[in-house]
Scaffold this motif. Structure first.
Motif, PDB file in Angstrom:
ATOM      1  N   SER A   1       0.834  -1.208   0.000  1.00 42.24           N
ATOM      2  CA  SER A   1       0.000   0.000   0.000  1.00 42.24           C
ATOM      3  C   SER A   1       0.871   1.262   0.000  1.00 42.24           C
ATOM      4  O   SER A   1       2.067   1.200   0.315  1.00 42.24           O
TER       5      SER A   1
ATOM      6  N   TYR B   1      -1.037   9.059   5.261  1.00 40.74           N
ATOM      7  CA  TYR B   1      -0.789   7.715   4.714  1.00 40.74           C
ATOM      8  C   TYR B   1      -1.377   6.680   5.652  1.00 40.74           C
ATOM      9  O   TYR B   1      -0.879   6.469   6.767  1.00 40.74           O
TER      10      TYR B   1
ATOM     11  N   ASP C   1      -4.504   2.187   3.098  1.00 38.78           N
ATOM     12  CA  ASP C   1      -5.449   2.027   1.982  1.00 38.78           C
ATOM     13  C   ASP C   1      -4.927   2.823   0.782  1.00 38.78           C
ATOM     14  O   ASP C   1      -3.912   3.510   0.904  1.00 38.78           O
TER      15      ASP C   1
ATOM     16  N   GLU D   1      -6.082   5.446  -0.764  1.00 39.72           N
ATOM     17  CA  GLU D   1      -6.278   6.900  -0.703  1.00 39.72           C
ATOM     18  C   GLU D   1      -4.935   7.657  -0.613  1.00 39.72           C
ATOM     19  O   GLU D   1      -4.757   8.735  -1.187  1.00 39.72           O
TER      20      GLU D   1
ATOM     21  N   LYS E   1      -2.751   9.734  -3.301  1.00 35.61           N
ATOM     22  CA  LYS E   1      -2.842  11.177  -3.619  1.00 35.61           C
ATOM     23  C   LYS E   1      -1.575  11.909  -3.215  1.00 35.61           C
ATOM     24  O   LYS E   1      -1.231  12.935  -3.790  1.00 35.61           O
TER      25      LYS E   1
ATOM     26  N   TRP F   1      -6.262  10.207 -11.462  1.00 39.39           N
ATOM     27  CA  TRP F   1      -6.468   9.076 -10.557  1.00 39.39           C
ATOM     28  C   TRP F   1      -6.244   7.743 -11.289  1.00 39.39           C
ATOM     29  O   TRP F   1      -5.673   6.802 -10.739  1.00 39.39           O
TER      30      TRP F   1
ATOM     31  N   LYS G   1      -3.607   4.788 -10.339  1.00 30.69           N
ATOM     32  CA  LYS G   1      -4.020   3.390 -10.151  1.00 30.69           C
ATOM     33  C   LYS G   1      -3.092   2.384 -10.843  1.00 30.69           C
ATOM     34  O   LYS G   1      -3.231   1.173 -10.660  1.00 30.69           O
TER      35      LYS G   1
ATOM     36  N   LYS H   1      -1.994   0.334  -8.069  1.00 32.97           N
ATOM     37  CA  LYS H   1      -2.988  -0.035  -7.035  1.00 32.97           C
ATOM     38  C   LYS H   1      -2.605  -1.307  -6.276  1.00 32.97           C
ATOM     39  O   LYS H   1      -3.026  -1.503  -5.141  1.00 32.97           O
TER      40      LYS H   1
ATOM     41  N   TYR I   1      -8.431  15.042  -8.999  1.00 33.91           N
ATOM     42  CA  TYR I   1      -8.573  15.044  -7.538  1.00 33.91           C
ATOM     43  C   TYR I   1      -7.737  16.206  -7.002  1.00 33.91           C
ATOM     44  O   TYR I   1      -6.907  16.781  -7.721  1.00 33.91           O
TER      45      TYR I   1
END
Ligand code: URP
Ligand code: ZN
Ligand code: ZN
Ligand code: ZN
Length: 460
Positions: free
Chosen positions: A203, A274, A277, A279, A282, A319, A323, A326, A412
Motif C-alpha cells: 500500500s 498515509y 489504503d 487513498e 494522492k 487518478w 491506479k 494499485k 482530484y
C-alpha cells in the motif's frame, strides 16, 4: 496597454507601503502617492495587497515519468499557476540517458510553445561525460539556462553517481551556474522498496516507510560536502525534514552557498495522511510527507534564512494514472497537483497564522527565486523598470480548495476542503491582465521563455 493600480499596499521582499503603481507596455513605469496618469485601465486596490507575481521554480509539465506523463501541459499548467498568482515557472528538461542536452532542449521548446505564463527550464543532467560538459557550457553561455538538476535517486532512469556529480560541479562552478539536486539516497531507498515488496507490503503507506528521514539527511549532507570540495554553489529542491536542514546548517557554518527550497505540501500536510489504503496515493511523492516536528523545522528554517524558496514540485497525475500502482506502491507515479495553490496556501497558513511576515512571504514566493536563478530585478519585485508581473490580492477573502473549482488538469485535489483566508484577485503578466473575475484572459502562446543570467552575477 497601460494600467494604473490605485491605493493598494505594495509589498516587496523588504518593504510594505500604500502607493499607486503605473505600468506601461510590459514594464512598471512609476510608483508613488496619488499618481495621475491617463491609463487604459484603472484598478482600485484599496484594502488589497499588491505584490510581485509568484515564481514557482519547481514544476513538472507534460513530463515523461514512471511510464506515463504528468497530466498538466504548458497551457493548462501555466493557466492554473496564473489563477493562483504565479506568473512564472521553471520546469525541468530531462536529458535521456545516452542522448544530448540539446535534443532534450528541442523537445521541451516544442512542448512550451503553448505556455500562457512565463517560463524557463532547469536542465536535468542524467548522464554526464566530456561531450555533455561542453553542452553544459553552451547552455549557460548561449541558451540562458544556468541551473543544472541532478538526481541522487531514481537509479536506471535519472540518477547520476557521485563521480559524475563532482565533475559536473566543477564545470558549472567555472562558468557561474548552479547545481540543483533531488537529494535522497537512491540505493538505500531501492533496497527498502525491495524489502517491503518481498514482504507483500504494497500500500502507499510503504512508499512513505521506504523513504525515511535519514535517506534525505544523508544525501543532503553528501551533496553539501561535494559542493564544499568543488567550491560550487548548490540548491537542494523539495527539502522536507529537520535532518536535511541540519546538514545545510552545518554547511553554512563553513560559509558555503547552499540554497534550500521546500514546498507548500511539506509545510502544511503531514504523514498521518498515509493509511493502509489506496487513498494515500494522492500524496505519493518523493520525498514523502513528513512529521509535525519537520513542519516546525521548515517554518523556522524560512525565518532563519536557511530556506530561501517555497515551490510546489507540481507533478500531477490523474487518478487513473495513480491506479497503475494499485497493487504495488512502487508503481504509483510520484507527484501531486499544487501549482495553483502555492501562493494562497502560503499566505493563509504562513502570513495569516503569524508564522511568517508579509515581506518574508514575498521573498520566498518570488524574490529569492528570481535572485538565485538569475532573473532579478527583471522578475521578483515591484520596482521601476521591472516586468509588470503583479498580483492584486484580497487578504481577507475566504475560500475552500476543491477539485470542482481548481484549474489544474487533475481529477482530484490533495487539499480537498482546505479552508483558506486570502485570495488572488487580479493578475497582471508583463503589463497585460491575465486573471480577472476568475477568468484567464490570455491565450496559449502568450508565455515567454525568460533567458536567465548566471547565479554568480546575482547572489554570489
Ligand atoms: O514525487 C515527485 N517529486 N515527483 C516529481 C519528480 C521529482 O522527484 O521531483
Ligand atoms: Zn482560482
Ligand atoms: Zn525530486
Ligand atoms: Zn520535482
Amino acid at each position: 496597454m497601460s494600467i494604473l493600480i490605485k491605493n493598494g499596499r505594495v509589498v516587496t521582499a523588504s518593504e510594505s507601503y500604500i502607493a499607486d503603481v503605473y505600468t506601461e507596455g510590459e514594464k512598471i513605469v512609476a510608483i508613488g502617492k496619488d499618481l495621475n496618469y491617463q491609463a487604459d485601465k484603472i484598478i482600485d486596490a484599496t484594502d488589497k495587497l499588491v505584490f510581485p507575481g509568484g515564481i514557482d521554480p519547481h514544476v513538472h509539465l507534460d513530463m515523461p515519468f514512471m511510464g506515463t506523463y504528468s497530466s498538466d501541459d504548458y497551457e493548462t499548467g501555466t493557466r492554473a499557476a496564473l489563477h493562483g498568482g504565479t506568473t512564472m515557472v521553471i520546469d525541468f528538461i530531462l536529458q535521456t540517458q545516452g542522448d544530448t542536452l540539446h535534443n532534450a532542449l528541442k523537445t521541451w521548446q516544442e512542448k512550451s510553445k503553448k505556455a500562457i505564463g512565463d517560463y524557463s527550464y532547469h536542465m536535468a543532467v542524467t548522464d554526464f561525460n566530456d561531450d555533455v560538459a561542453k553542452e553544459v557550457v553552451q547552455m549557460i553561455e548561449d541558451e540562458g539556462i544556468s541551473s543544472f538538476k541532478t538526481f541522487m535517486a531514481y537509479k536506471g532512469a535519472l540518477m547520476i553517481d557521485d563521480g559524475q556529480m563532482v565533475q559536473l560541479m566543477k564545470v558549472v562552478k567555472k562558468h557561474g551556474g548552479l547545481v540543483t539536486v533531488h537529494a535522497t539516497n537512491g540505493d538505500m531507498i531501492d533496497s527498502l522498496i525491495a524489502k517491503n515488496r518481498a514482504l507483500g507490503n504494497m500500500s502507499p503507506l510503504y512508499h512513505y516507510l521506504s523513504q525515511p528521514e535519514v535517506t534525505e539527511a544523508e544525501a543532503s549532507a553528501r551533496f553539501a560536502d561535494m559542493l564544499h570540495y568543488t567550491d560550487c554553489p548548490g540548491y537542494i529542491v523539495h527539502m522536507t525534514c529537520e535532518g536535511a536542514l541540519n546538514a545545510v546548517r552545518k554547511a553554512t557554518q563553513r560559509n558555503q552557498k547552499v540554497f534550500v527550497e521546500t514546498c507548500t505540501q511539506y509545510l502544511v500536510l503531514d504523514a498521518s495522511l498515509y493509511k493502509n489504503d489506496f487513498e494515500g496515493a494522492k500524496w505519493v511523492m518523493s520525498p514523502p510527507l513528513r512529521e509535525k516536528k519537520d513542519q516546525v523545522a521548515l517554518w523556522s528554517g524560512i525565518n532563519q534564512g536557511l530556506v530561501q524558496v517555497v515551490g510546489t514540485d507540481h507533478c500531477p497525475f490523474m487518478w487513473e494514472q495513480k491506479k497503475m500502482g494499485k497493487d504495488d506502491f512502487s508503481k504509483i507515479p510520484n507527484g501531486h497537483p499544487a501549482i495553483e495553490h502555492r501562493m494562497e496556501l502560503l499566505f493563509s497558513e504562513g502570513v495569516n497564522k503569524g508564522k511568517i511576515s508579509l515581506t518574508k512571504y514575498v521573498e520566498v514566493a518570488s524574490t529569492n527565486a528570481a535572485k538565485i536563478f538569475g532573473m532579478y530585478p527583471r522578475k521578483g519585485t515591484i520596482a521601476i523598470g521591472s516586468d509588470a508581473d503583479i498580483v492584486i490580492f484580497d487578504p481577507n477573502k475566504e475560500h475552500t480548495i476543491s477539485v470542482e473549482t481548481h484549474h489544474m488538469n487533475c481529477d482530484y485535489s490533495g487539499y480537498e476542503g482546505f479552508n483558506l483566508k486570502g485570495k488572488t484577485e487580479t493578475v497582471i503578466l508583463r503589463g497585460q491582465v491575465a486573471i480577472e473575475n476568475e477568468d484567464c484572459l490570455l491565450k496559449a502562446g502568450h508565455g515567454e521563455f525568460i533567458k536567465r543570467g548566471k547565479t554568480s552575477k546575482t547572489v554570489i
